[in-house]
Structures are given as structure tokens and as C-alpha cells.
Design a protein around this motif. Structure first.
Motif, short mmCIF file in Angstrom:
data_model
loop_
_atom_site.label_atom_id
_atom_site.label_comp_id
_atom_site.label_asym_id
_atom_site.label_seq_id
_atom_site.Cartn_x
_atom_site.Cartn_y
_atom_site.Cartn_z
N ASP A 169 -73.88 36.21 -91.39
CA ASP A 169 -74.54 37.46 -90.96
C ASP A 169 -74.83 37.49 -89.46
N LYS A 170 -74.82 36.33 -88.81
CA LYS A 170 -75.10 36.29 -87.38
C LYS A 170 -73.88 36.54 -86.52
N ALA A 171 -72.71 36.71 -87.16
CA ALA A 171 -71.50 36.95 -86.38
C ALA A 171 -71.56 38.31 -85.71
N GLU A 172 -70.99 38.38 -84.53
CA GLU A 172 -71.06 39.61 -83.74
C GLU A 172 -69.95 40.59 -84.11
N HIS A 173 -68.82 40.11 -84.57
CA HIS A 173 -67.74 41.03 -84.90
C HIS A 173 -66.94 40.48 -86.08
N LYS A 174 -65.96 41.24 -86.51
CA LYS A 174 -65.21 40.94 -87.73
C LYS A 174 -64.40 39.65 -87.61
N GLU A 175 -63.77 39.41 -86.45
CA GLU A 175 -62.95 38.22 -86.29
C GLU A 175 -63.80 36.97 -86.38
N GLU A 176 -65.00 37.01 -85.85
CA GLU A 176 -65.89 35.84 -85.90
C GLU A 176 -66.34 35.59 -87.35
N ARG A 177 -66.61 36.66 -88.09
CA ARG A 177 -67.00 36.48 -89.48
C ARG A 177 -65.87 35.84 -90.29
N ARG A 178 -64.66 36.27 -90.02
CA ARG A 178 -63.52 35.66 -90.72
C ARG A 178 -63.39 34.18 -90.37
N TYR A 179 -63.58 33.87 -89.15
CA TYR A 179 -63.48 32.47 -88.73
C TYR A 179 -64.56 31.62 -89.39
N LEU A 180 -65.79 32.19 -89.43
CA LEU A 180 -66.88 31.45 -90.08
C LEU A 180 -66.63 31.29 -91.58
N ASP A 181 -66.08 32.34 -92.22
CA ASP A 181 -65.74 32.24 -93.64
C ASP A 181 -64.69 31.14 -93.87
#
Length: 614
Positions: free
Chosen positions: A231-243
Motif C-alpha cells: 500500500d505504500k507504493a507510489e505507482h503501479k509499477e512499484e506495486r507490481r515489483y513489490l508483489d
């Protein structure tokens, strides 16, 4: 009307429409949908992961008296470290833990809110607010099935240790591995987990137990330990990377968990005394089966041996019986022959006496001897019936004389015919031997040499070999031009036999004689022309004398010399020593020691060659 029949997992509807419609048909309707799926989950006690509900979570196990409030522990917590706290202890249900349902969690939370709300606090309000925040975080984590499952998967008080394979653990197998298996059974996706059992369990139960645990499927998942907060990711690409990072870490922990479960089952299998007992029993049964098979084979062989012995005994008895019958038959035949001979002698004596009394039916005494000889020949040729017939009329001399003369005439004619046939056969045999001797004698020494050369020139495998050799001899022979293949084959056979050795020696002697004549002729021509001195002529004569001596040495062995050599070999064996051949040469007389040794070697080689051909 409609008839509804439920068969296993399929429903059969039989539709019968009355009237002028078509014939009734049977339609198969397969159950499908969420309702049927939930029914099957509840029927077989399975978890329904698709709609997020669990039948066990609907049950309530908690009463207010079971809730234990640990204020000291709750007030020692900080809200920022809520992930590190024991949520079940915070809600006052540390004993239920994974067995607690969502209703139990909700009931415990309401009770804790009533007891620990900050508005009811009389002390440090900040500490109470921190504690209440921790209670809310615990409830938020455990109130949903996914959150509760994520926390239960990493329960901090669960012992992940696996017992090792030791003698102590083998001796206390059920005491040590039983609780461990029971605790780890809570991670199974299937509700029906087979227990470890006891010593009295049969092999089927043990096999089912290990088959289940070797195919164990765990519902543990490690999303609660994710280090990266999506939830702390700033954008979609970062969320995918964290996932992606979180997924890799969960997969690694899941793999370690399955390795731990597999190690637990392996150690349990290695320490299980039932497996050892079953293996020993299986080996024992296998050994017993092997021994039984060997015993059956031995009995079968014994039966075959006894059968063969019985057959051999019967055969010998039959053979002895046959020999006995033949012996008895031979004795009976001998007795019969003796009896017949006695009868023949008696009948012949009667005929002989009758003929003798009548002067052999001769008019003059000069023919008596011839008549006696003819009578004896006739008596030897007549059968007993004829003799009896003659003796039956011996009282009447006229009848006896006529019958006797008829037998004599017939017998003499038959004897003469047989004699002529024998003479014809003898004459034919003499002519055949004469032709063979002529065929054998027409080969001269030069022709034999040509034959040996032709046999080498045209080896076995040559097309029309014997005809080709015959044509070769007819072309090059100076004496005979009428050789055929039969003559060639017969002569080659003679050469390969013992006679061939004598023929070969004759050929060699003839060749030496030809060489000697040619040398003498050349010397005479040279002397006549004045080409050499008398001294050279003397040397040539000496050479001729030495050659003649060599010729004498090379003369073939006669039958008498061969016989003396064989006697010497028997009389003087190898044990005599070095003087053996000197004594043999003395015994032979006309041969030297070297000649005897050379002849012995030739005989040995001939015997070996004959054995090799056989």
C-alpha cells in the motif's frame, strides 16, 4: 408427470408426455453451481476456498469464562509494533489459537472492548489508547478467514522442530512422534487426517498413513511476513515489483515448509517399529515362499527320479523277459532242429541203406563211386517230406527206383544250372578286375608326376575339376592319351593311400635316375670333346658312386624291414635310453640308426594325418 431419480452425482429425469407427442426420452442433468459445491464441501468436511467461508469457522467454542485478560502484557505493547504481538493473547484466547472460529474472535473482541476501552480507564490514558489500538489490530487481523489463516500460518508459539532418527526416538516412537504428527496435522487442507495409530494397527492403516503424509498438502501461507508493504507504493509499477518480491519470498518459505514436512515423515518412517516388523515379516514370508518353492522343486525332481527309476526297472524287467523269451525260443528252436536232424539222419539212413542194397542203381561197378557222391549230394538237398516219401515206397523197388531217379535228375539239373550261373558271375568279376588293373597299370611314372602337378594346378572348387585334369594328362602325356575322369579319381585315391607312398618314392627314384643319366651323358660329351681332364672324370665317377650310395639309402622300406622295425620298437622302449636306436638298427640289420629314426618319424606323421582326416 416427472420422475426424479438421484444416482451418485448425476440426476436422471424421465419425462413422459401423454397424447400424440413423440416417445418419452431420458435426459441427464448434471448438478453444477455454488450451492451444490457448498453441499459437497459440508458433506465431505472440506474447506471452501472460493467463497472465503469455512464450516469450522461458523462454530462457536468460547464462553466468557474462558477469556483471560492479560493487562500487563497488553499495556507493554506499542501500536507501531502490532505485527510482533500475540493476537490471541491480546484478545484473551491464547488457548484456542488456530481452533478459534471467527465467532470466537468477535466475542472475545467485544468482551475486551468492554473491559479495556480508554473511556473506562482511570490511569494513563496514552497507555490505554496504545493497548486499545493493539486490540483493534488483533481483531482486524483475526476477524477474517484470510487474515486469521495468514497469522495462524506463522503462529509464533508453534514448534517447527522435527525429531531426529535416534535409538531413543525409536524406543519411544509413539510418545515422541505422536504429538508432533498431531500438531502438524492442523496444516492439512483435508479434514480427515489419519492418526499415527499404535502397535496393533495393520499394514493397510500404516500404508494409508504414510501415503497421506507423503502426499501432504498444507494450507500454510506466509503473506503475514511480507517485508514490503504494497500500500505504500507510489505507482503501479512499484506495486507490481513489490508483489513479485513478496511472492518469491512466500514461495521460498513454502518450499522450506514442505521440505520440513517431508523430513518429518522420513524420520517417522525410519523410526517406526511397525515398518521394521512388516519388513521382517515380508522377508520371512518371502523366504518361506522361496523355501516352499525349492521344496516343491526338490519333490518334483525326486518324483521324476523315482519315475525314471521305475521306468528303468520296468525296462530292465522287460529286457530280461525279452532275453529270457529269446533264450527259451532259441533253445526250443535248437531242440526242434536237433529233432529234425535226428529225423533227417534216420530218413537219410533208410534211403541210403535202400540204395546201397540195390547197388546204387548202377549197371557197372565203375559208376558206383560217382553214384555214391550223387546220392550224398541228393540226400543233403532233399527235404524231410521227400525223404519220407521215398521211404514210403522202399519196399517196392521199382517205384523207389523211379522216384529216386526223378529226384536225382531234378537235383542234378538244378545244381548244374547254379554252377553255370556262378561261373558266369565269376567270369564277369574277373573281367571287371582285369579292366581295373588295366586302368591302374596304364599310369606310368611320368604320368603320375603329371597327375600330381595337375592336382596342384587345379585345386578343389575348379569347375569340372577331374575332367580338366584328365584333359591335361591327355595333352601332356607321351604314353597314354585316353585318360578319363574315373581313371583320375581312382589313381588319386590310390596315391592318397599307403600305395601312394610307394608310388611317390618310385617317382622320386625315377627323377633321380633321369638326373643321373643326364649328368653322365653331359660328362661323356665333355670328355669326348676334350673339355675336362681325366682327374675331373675321376671326380665325377666318385660323385656318381656317392649318388648311387645315396640312392641305396633312399630305397623304400620292405615289408620285412618294416616288421623288424616294429618288433624293435616294442622290444626296446624309451626306458632303454640313448642306446635304443642303435639296438633297433642292429635288429633291422639293413638300415642305419638315422634311417630307423627317420622312418619312425614318417610313421608318426602318417598316423597323425590319418587321425586329422577322420
Amino acid at each position: 408427470y416427472i420422475t426424479n431419480n438421484l444416482r451418485l452425482s448425476a440426476m436422471t429425469f424421465t419425462v413422459d408426455v401423454r397424447g400424440s407427442l413423440s416417445a418419452p426420452t431420458t435426459a441427464f442433468v448434471y448438478p453444477y453451481g455454488s450451492s451444490y459445491f457448498n453441499y459437497q464441501c459440508s458433506r465431505y468436511n472440506l474447506t471452501n476456498d472460493e467463497n472465503g467461508t469455512d464450516s469450522e469457522d461458523e462454530k462457536e467454542h468460547l464462553s466468557e469464562s474462558d477469556i483471560v485478560i492479560d493487562l500487563k502484557y497488553i499495556k507493554s505493547l506499542e501500536a507501531k509494533d502490532w505485527k510482533d504481538q500475540d493476537h490471541y493473547r491480546v484478545l484473551g484466547i491464547p488457548n484456542l489459537r488456530v481452533k478459534a472460529s471467527t465467532k470466537d474472535v468477535k466475542k472475545a473482541y467485544k468482551y475486551m472492548v468492554l473491559k479495556c476501552h480508554p473511556d473506562k480507564s482511570q490511569g494513563n490514558t496514552k497507555v490505554d489508547e496504545e493497548a486499545f489500538t493493539c486490540i483493534q489490530k488483533a481483531y482486524e487481523q483475526l476477524c477474517t478467514i484470510d487474515g486469521k489463516r495468514a497469522y495462524d500460518s506463522v503462529d509464533p508459539i508453534f514448534d517447527n522442530e522435527v525429531p531426529n532418527v535416534t535409538e531413543h526416538n525409536k524406543q519411544n516412537f509413539y510418545k515422541i512422534f505422536g504429538p508432533v504428527i498431531e500438531k502438524n496435522a492442523q496444516w492439512s487442507m483435508s479434514r480427515n487426517v489419519p492418526s499415527l495409530g499404535s502397535e496393533s494397527e495393520n499394514i493397510d492403516h500404516v500404508n494409508d498413513f504414510y501415503n497421506f503424509w507423503y502426499d501432504f498438502k498444507s494450507w500454510r501461507e506466509y503473506s503475514y511476513l511480507d517485508e514490503e508493504e504494497r500500500d505504500k507504493a507510489e505507482h503501479k509499477e512499484e506495486r507490481r515489483y513489490l508483489d513479485k518480491l513478496n511472492k518469491q519470498e512466500r514461495t521460498r518459505r513454502k518450499k522450506e515448509e514442505m521440505t520440513r514436512i517431508r523430513q518429518l515423515v522420513d524420520n517417522c518412517y525410519a523410526c517406526d517399529p511397525r515398518i521394521k516388523a512388516f519388513n521382517e515379516d515380508r522377508k520371512k514370508r518371502k523366504l518361506e515362499a522361496k523355501l516352499a518353492k525349492q521344496e516343491a522343486y526338490r519333490q518334483e525332481q525326486e518324483a521324476l527320479r523315482l519315475q525314471k527309476e521305475e521306468e528303468e526297472r520296468i525296462r530292465q524287467e522287460q529286457e530280461q523277459k525279452r532275453l529270457q523269451e529269446e533264450k527259451e525260443k532259441a533253445e526250443a528252436e535248437k531242440k526242434e532242429r536237433q529233432k529234425q536232424n535226428k529225423l533227417l539222419k534216420a530218413e537219410r539212413k533208410k534211403v541210403r541203406d535202400c540204395v546201397k542194397n540195390n547197388q546204387y542203381f548202377c549197371k557197372s561197378e565203375d559208376n558206383v563211386v560217382k553214384a555214391m557222391e550223387n546220392m550224398e549230394v541228393l540226400l543233403q538237398g532233399l527235404a524231410i517230406d521227400d525223404l519220407k516219401k521215398l521211404n514210403s515206397v522202399n519196399k517196392n523197388v521199382g517205384d523207389f527206383s523211379k522216384l529216386y531217379q526223378s529226384y536225382m535228375t531234378t537235383h542234378l539239373e538244378a545244381l548244374e544250372t547254379k554252377t553255370k550261373e556262378n561261373l558266369i558271375k565269376a567270369k564277369q568279376s574277373q573281367e571287371q578286375h582285369k579292366d581295373q588293373s588295366i586302368s591302374a597299370d596304364k599310369f606310368s611314372v611320368q604320368d603320375i608326376a603329371l597327375l600330381v602337378k595337375a592336382v596342384k594346378m587345379f585345386p578343389p572348387g575348379t569347375v569340372n575339376r577331374w575332367n580338366t585334369i584328365a584333359d591335361y594328362l591327355n595333352q601332356h602325356s607321351a604314353i597314354c592319351k585316353s585318360y578319363v575322369s574315373k581313371d583320375i579319381i581312382q589313381k588319386v585315391k590310390n596315391l592318397q593311400s599307403r600305395e601312394g607312398d610307394d608310388l611317390k618314392s618310385k617317382v622320386n627314384e625315377q627323377a633321380f635316375d633321369n638326373f643321373e643319366k643326364s649328368q653322365k651323358q653331359r660328362i661323356n660329351e665333355v670328355v669326348a670333346g676334350g673339355g675336362i681332364s681325366s682327374k675331373d672324370t675321376l671326380n665325377s665317377a666318385l660323385l656318381d658312386e656317392n649318388a648311387s650310395k645315396d640312392k641305396k639309402k633312399k630305397l623304400p622300406w620292405s615289408a620285412e624291414e618294416q616288421k623288424l622295425l616294429e618288433q624293435g620298437l616294442k622290444k626296446f622302449p624309451q626306458s632303454v635310453g640313448p642306446e635304443r636306436w642303435d639296438k633297433i638298427a642292429v635288429l633291422v640289420g639293413s638300415r642305419t640308426k638315422k634311417d630307423c629314426m627317420r622312418r619312425y618319424k614318417e610313421l608318426v606323421e602318417q598316423i597323425k594325418a590319418k587321425k586329422a582326416k577322420q
